[in-house]
Scaffold this motif. Structure first.
Motif, PDB file in Angstrom:
ATOM      1  N   GLU A  60       0.808  -1.221   0.000  1.00 51.22           N
ATOM      2  CA  GLU A  60       0.000   0.000   0.000  1.00 51.22           C
ATOM      3  C   GLU A  60       0.836   1.263   0.000  1.00 51.22           C
ATOM      4  O   GLU A  60       0.331   2.352  -0.279  1.00 51.22           O
ATOM      5  N   GLN A  61       2.144   1.145   0.306  1.00 51.40           N
ATOM      6  CA  GLN A  61       3.039   2.292   0.207  1.00 51.40           C
ATOM      7  C   GLN A  61       3.579   2.484  -1.207  1.00 51.40           C
ATOM      8  O   GLN A  61       4.310   3.440  -1.471  1.00 51.40           O
ATOM      9  N   PRO A 125      -9.741  -2.216   4.400  1.00 51.20           N
ATOM     10  CA  PRO A 125     -10.165  -1.011   5.129  1.00 51.20           C
ATOM     11  C   PRO A 125     -10.215   0.202   4.205  1.00 51.20           C
ATOM     12  O   PRO A 125      -9.445   0.311   3.245  1.00 51.20           O
ATOM     13  N   VAL A 126     -11.108   1.105   4.497  1.00 46.41           N
ATOM     14  CA  VAL A 126     -11.264   2.311   3.682  1.00 46.41           C
ATOM     15  C   VAL A 126      -9.970   3.108   3.618  1.00 46.41           C
ATOM     16  O   VAL A 126      -9.652   3.746   2.609  1.00 46.41           O
ATOM     17  N   SER A 127      -9.195   3.052   4.697  1.00 47.07           N
ATOM     18  CA  SER A 127      -7.954   3.831   4.771  1.00 47.07           C
ATOM     19  C   SER A 127      -6.813   3.207   3.965  1.00 47.07           C
ATOM     20  O   SER A 127      -5.752   3.816   3.816  1.00 47.07           O
ATOM     21  N   VAL A 128      -7.027   1.978   3.467  1.00 47.93           N
ATOM     22  CA  VAL A 128      -5.973   1.272   2.748  1.00 47.93           C
ATOM     23  C   VAL A 128      -6.237   1.341   1.247  1.00 47.93           C
ATOM     24  O   VAL A 128      -7.346   1.062   0.791  1.00 47.93           O
ATOM     25  N   SER A 129      -5.218   1.711   0.496  1.00 49.38           N
ATOM     26  CA  SER A 129      -5.334   1.772  -0.966  1.00 49.38           C
ATOM     27  C   SER A 129      -4.074   1.179  -1.582  1.00 49.38           C
ATOM     28  O   SER A 129      -2.964   1.615  -1.274  1.00 49.38           O
TER      29      SER A 129
END
Length: 501
Positions: A60-61, A125-129
């Protein structure tokens, strides 16, 4: 097998995971969370046995790492892998990446171990992309500096100049059967204002390009190929696709969309197509061509060679009768000519050049074979015209009579030209020493004596250039028209020019 899958492949939400940049070498019980960008089979080059499955992963980074699953563990995980899907991996081994053919910047590779547990990440999670992809583009200068080193594999994006030698002004026509049999497509690619580069697409990359190119409504102009290998082909830079390569065109992904937009804003660039320039062959001496042929890993290739015509061979036929449709050598049937390639039993025959000439440069001599249009370019006379005129003037001659070498060919003795020549498989195997001429590039003067060390670089494996021209279906080549061979040792010694030249 089912029990093994159940014990090692789970589903569900994942706890807090570590990032790729936090990984240290050795076994770890931590959990990773990533997207699978791509995966492919790693095989032994010598015997083609499966070594394992290689993966390209992104967290995700946006950090990209390579992954590896051994062949023994591949049946457990492979059915559940999908490019673009996200997973968690519990328990793994981080090992130093291999030094050759790396496809990521990280110097560690994530290997699946005995206790590894792979799980689809169902609820992100919504915070993870997770980024979809990440590319490593390099310039022509970078590729030039890394050619032949078998190091990191980088990505390339640019606009197409030629596809299998065909200009994009008229949409290139690709033969699916040819792509399947040769396993390759050759494109000439240019990145903005950089030099044009040859790019060989092999196996799956060739199939993917063929499918995308032929199914596109408009003629594709932009091409992106990942993880290409910069190689040395006859001393020149050429890029080669690998098993890890992926192919994208025009508006497939953001980098091609951006490049497509740039190209649309600079329409004059797309129109600057000079086929002779982008397919320019390296100029080599006769001695350098022989040195190339002797190299252990040499492949079929084309070169330019400046040489003077010393004589025309008169003890063998200077033409053949070919099928008017495909130019394959026609065979005589009971009542008509037949073509083994077309499968027709009644074809029209047409005379085509197949003349042997003795040539020399400052140091060496060779036998060249003028094939097809190359003969017409040299003499200014069509072979069919010469043959028809001869037999019209000598109607009493039998059907089996062979026309002697015409004056138009004899008049070329003493002329110096730049010949486009082709090193074929028969040259490489030593079955024949005569070298086929496919084009007369220009009239020239002999260059200065070359430096002995100016010999082309070795050609690496995985790249093969176009095969020799087949004159008939039984394997008869243009090079061995009369079934004879010339002595290379004899032909290597340069003779004095005739006629005071």
């Amino acid at each position: 097998m089912k029990s093994a899958v159940k014990s090692q492949l789970t589903t569900g939400k994942a706890p807090l995971a570590m990032y790729f940049n936090d990984i240290s070498r050795g076994l770890s019980e931590s959990q990773l969370r990533f997207r699978v960008i791509h995966f492919w089979e790693a095989k032994n080059i010598a015997n083609r046995t499966l070594i394992g499955i290689e993966l390209l992963l992104i967290d995700e980074q946006g950090t990209v790492m390579q992954g590896f699953i051994s062949s023994s563990r591949a049946p457990t995980y492979l059915p559940h892998l999908k490019a673009g899907a996200t997973y968690t991996l519990q328990n793994f081994l981080a090992a130093t990446s291999k030094e050759i053919y790396r496809v990521a910047d990280q110097n560690l590779t994530i290997s699946f171990s005995n206790g590894s547990v792979l799980a689809p990440l169902d609820d992100i999670p919504v915070s993870v992309s997770f980024p979809t992809d990440r590319f490593r583009f390099h310039t022509h200068e970078d590729f030039q500096a890394h050619r032949g080193l078998r190091g990191d594999l980088y990505d390339v994006v640019g606009h197409l100049r030629l596809v299998n030698g065909q200009s994009l002004i008229d949409r290139p026509v690709l033969d699916e059967a040819e792509v399947i049999s040769t396993r390759r497509i050759l494109v000439h690619l240019q990145s903005k204002d950089e030099p044009v580069m040859k790019l060989y697409l092999w196996d799956q990359a060739a199939k993917d390009f063929y499918k995308k190119f032929t199914s596109s409504e408009d003629t594709p102009t932009v091409l992106l190929v990942t993880t290409v290998n910069p190689k040395v082909i006859a001393g020149n830079l050429a890029l080669s696709s690998m098993a890890s390569s992926r192919v994208f065109i025009d508006k497939d992904i953001q980098p091609t969309i951006d490049y497509f937009s740039w190209l649309g804003s600079n329409p004059e660039i797309a129109k600057r197509v000079n086929a002779d320039e982008v397919t320019r062959s390296e100029t080599m001496t006769i001695g350098q061509i022989y040195a190339y042929i002797k190299q252990e890993n040499a492949k079929e290739a084309s070169f330019d060679c400046i040489a003077t015509i010393d004589d025309v061979k008169r003890d063998s036929a200077w033409y053949y009768i070919g099928c008017s449709g495909c130019q394959t050598k026609a065979t005589r049937g009971p009542s008509s000519l037949m073509c083994a390639k077309c499968g027709k039993t009644n074809v029209s025959g047409v005379a085509k050049y197949l003349a042997k000439i003795s040539v020399y440069d400052k140091n060496d001599q060779a036998v060249f074979v003028l094939l097809g249009d190359a003969g017409s370019e040299l003499t200014g006379k069509n072979a069919a015209e010469l043959v028809n005129n001869y037999f019209e003037a000598n109607q009493d001659l039998g059907a089996g009579h062979q026309m002697p070498v015409p004056q138009a060919l004899l008049d070329t003795i003493g002329q110096t030209h730049k010949f486009r020549v082709k090193v074929s498989k028969l040259n490489l195997t030593g079955k024949i020493q005569a070298i086929t001429v496919t084009k007369i590039v220009s009239s020239e003067v002999l260059p200065p004596v070359p430096t002995p060390t100016e010999i082309p670089h070795d050609v690496e494996d995985e790249v093969a250039l176009p095969s020799a021209i087949v004159i008939d279906g039984s394997g008869f080549k243009a090079d061995d028209a009369d079934g004879s061979t010339s002595s290379m040792d004899e032909s290597r010694k340069a003779k004095r020019p005739k006629h005071g030249k």
